[in-house]
Design a protein around this motif. Sequence first.
Motif, PDB file in Angstrom:
ATOM      1  N   SER A  44     -12.063  54.712  50.823  1.00 41.61           N
ATOM      2  CA  SER A  44     -13.027  55.491  50.974  1.00 41.61           C
ATOM      3  C   SER A  44     -14.321  54.943  50.488  1.00 41.61           C
ATOM      4  O   SER A  44     -14.229  54.088  49.705  1.00 41.61           O
ATOM      5  CB  SER A  44     -12.880  56.730  49.972  1.00 41.61           C
ATOM      6  OG  SER A  44     -13.874  57.422  50.084  1.00 41.61           O
TER       7      SER A  44
ATOM      8  N   ARG B 136     -16.725  56.443  49.230  1.00 45.28           N
ATOM      9  CA  ARG B 136     -17.008  57.308  47.756  1.00 45.28           C
ATOM     10  C   ARG B 136     -15.807  56.993  46.751  1.00 45.28           C
ATOM     11  O   ARG B 136     -15.610  57.894  46.011  1.00 45.28           O
ATOM     12  CB  ARG B 136     -17.033  58.551  48.277  1.00 45.28           C
ATOM     13  CG  ARG B 136     -18.209  58.684  49.148  1.00 45.28           C
ATOM     14  CD  ARG B 136     -18.425  60.464  49.406  1.00 45.28           C
ATOM     15  NE  ARG B 136     -19.064  60.992  48.230  1.00 45.28           N
ATOM     16  CZ  ARG B 136     -19.329  62.243  48.347  1.00 45.28           C
ATOM     17  NH1 ARG B 136     -19.042  62.973  49.460  1.00 45.28           N
ATOM     18  NH2 ARG B 136     -19.762  62.967  47.286  1.00 45.28           N
ATOM     19  N   HIS B 137     -15.415  55.711  46.708  1.00 41.80           N
ATOM     20  CA  HIS B 137     -14.268  55.438  45.746  1.00 41.80           C
ATOM     21  C   HIS B 137     -14.557  55.510  44.461  1.00 41.80           C
ATOM     22  O   HIS B 137     -13.750  55.863  43.550  1.00 41.80           O
ATOM     23  CB  HIS B 137     -13.838  53.786  45.940  1.00 41.80           C
ATOM     24  CG  HIS B 137     -14.776  52.899  45.638  1.00 41.80           C
ATOM     25  ND1 HIS B 137     -14.988  52.199  44.612  1.00 41.80           N
ATOM     26  CD2 HIS B 137     -15.496  52.198  46.598  1.00 41.80           C
ATOM     27  CE1 HIS B 137     -15.926  51.286  44.681  1.00 41.80           C
ATOM     28  NE2 HIS B 137     -16.460  51.454  45.967  1.00 41.80           N
TER      29      HIS B 137
ATOM     30  N   ILE C 196      -9.406  64.725  47.151  1.00 40.74           N
ATOM     31  CA  ILE C 196      -9.923  63.632  48.101  1.00 40.74           C
ATOM     32  C   ILE C 196     -10.796  64.648  49.404  1.00 40.74           C
ATOM     33  O   ILE C 196     -11.668  64.059  49.725  1.00 40.74           O
ATOM     34  CB  ILE C 196      -8.724  62.933  48.814  1.00 40.74           C
ATOM     35  CG1 ILE C 196      -8.078  62.074  47.820  1.00 40.74           C
ATOM     36  CG2 ILE C 196      -9.281  62.100  50.016  1.00 40.74           C
ATOM     37  CD1 ILE C 196      -6.776  61.302  48.132  1.00 40.74           C
TER      38      ILE C 196
ATOM     39  N   ASP D 230     -14.286  63.189  49.852  1.00 42.31           N
ATOM     40  CA  ASP D 230     -14.470  62.506  51.015  1.00 42.31           C
ATOM     41  C   ASP D 230     -13.558  62.882  52.292  1.00 42.31           C
ATOM     42  O   ASP D 230     -12.425  62.365  52.089  1.00 42.31           O
ATOM     43  CB  ASP D 230     -14.448  60.958  50.811  1.00 42.31           C
ATOM     44  CG  ASP D 230     -14.889  60.239  51.969  1.00 42.31           C
ATOM     45  OD1 ASP D 230     -15.106  60.817  52.968  1.00 42.31           O
ATOM     46  OD2 ASP D 230     -14.564  59.025  51.871  1.00 42.31           O
TER      47      ASP D 230
ATOM     48  N   GLU E 241     -13.483  62.442  55.024  1.00 41.57           N
ATOM     49  CA  GLU E 241     -13.336  61.228  56.238  1.00 41.57           C
ATOM     50  C   GLU E 241     -12.609  60.079  55.474  1.00 41.57           C
ATOM     51  O   GLU E 241     -12.157  59.047  56.150  1.00 41.57           O
ATOM     52  CB  GLU E 241     -14.540  60.712  56.557  1.00 41.57           C
ATOM     53  CG  GLU E 241     -15.193  61.811  57.630  1.00 41.57           C
ATOM     54  CD  GLU E 241     -16.722  61.306  58.034  1.00 41.57           C
ATOM     55  OE1 GLU E 241     -16.980  60.310  57.774  1.00 41.57           O
ATOM     56  OE2 GLU E 241     -17.279  62.130  58.547  1.00 41.57           O
ATOM     57  N   ALA E 242     -12.003  60.232  54.218  1.00 41.56           N
ATOM     58  CA  ALA E 242     -11.233  59.171  53.597  1.00 41.56           C
ATOM     59  C   ALA E 242      -9.864  58.778  54.671  1.00 41.56           C
ATOM     60  O   ALA E 242      -9.354  59.688  55.028  1.00 41.56           O
ATOM     61  CB  ALA E 242     -10.951  59.653  52.337  1.00 41.56           C
TER      62      ALA E 242
END
Length: 288
Positions: free
Chosen positions: A210, A212-213, A261, A265, A267-268
Amino acid sequence: MSTLVTRVAKTLRSYLFLTGGLTLGALGWAGFIIPAGIIGGGATGIATVIHFLTGLDIGAAALAINLFLIALSMRIIGASFGIKTIYAITVFSLLLSLVSRQVTGPILAEPMMAMVTGSILAGVGSGIVFLNGGSTGGSDIIAMVINKYRNISLGRLLLCIDTLIISSSFFLFRSLETMIYGFVCMAILTYTVDLIINGTNETVQFFIFSRRHRELQHHIIHVARRGLTILPGVGGYSGQEVKVLMVIARKSESQVVLRLIKEIDPEAFITMGTVSGVYGQGFDTIKA
């Protein structure tokens, strides 16, 4: 002093559960499976064959077989057996003798019900024994000896040995039905053991890719209350550097992680797989 008391209490508790598991196992075999004329796998299965052929006490036969296998194993591969294993083999054999003398006939007249009930009891008992660091010996010792000279996996050897033992019931009773009961018995027993050992502690492993980790890292640690490891990665196609979050969680906690998750995000990219065993802080301790 308090540390010593704690260790003694822990050891006594372990042996108490070990004895309880052995009692359940002996009851399953000598109270239900054997009186129904069903032959299972392992040393108990071999002892059952000897019992039906010669009338020898089932516990004495099981003890003699296991002692012979241990001596053979120590001579050939130098295996060391812990006190708990020796204790478990001895107590299990004594309990088999005791139960078989008390139970002179099938507790359940219907063979199918006797087989299912006995298999579940034996499986629960074996699971408890394994969880407390014990073992009742048996065909796994034979498999280790053969494995020294032949490059065959232990799992395949165990399957072949148990298949031979159970198949012998056809020549003993001339009954295909009895042989099939034996295979079903071992399937139920094995499944029950796995359920006892892994059922409540089944774990899953996430690999999360991701952008946005950092935000995910914060929420997984502080909201889901799970630890994680950050792994460096490089996209095979794009060549871009990425951060991969590796998370280990109980299966019951997986929905919490997935929900976080999705919220942070959607879209991860995620992979999720079942892990057969996790040992260390926050999970299980090694029992061997």
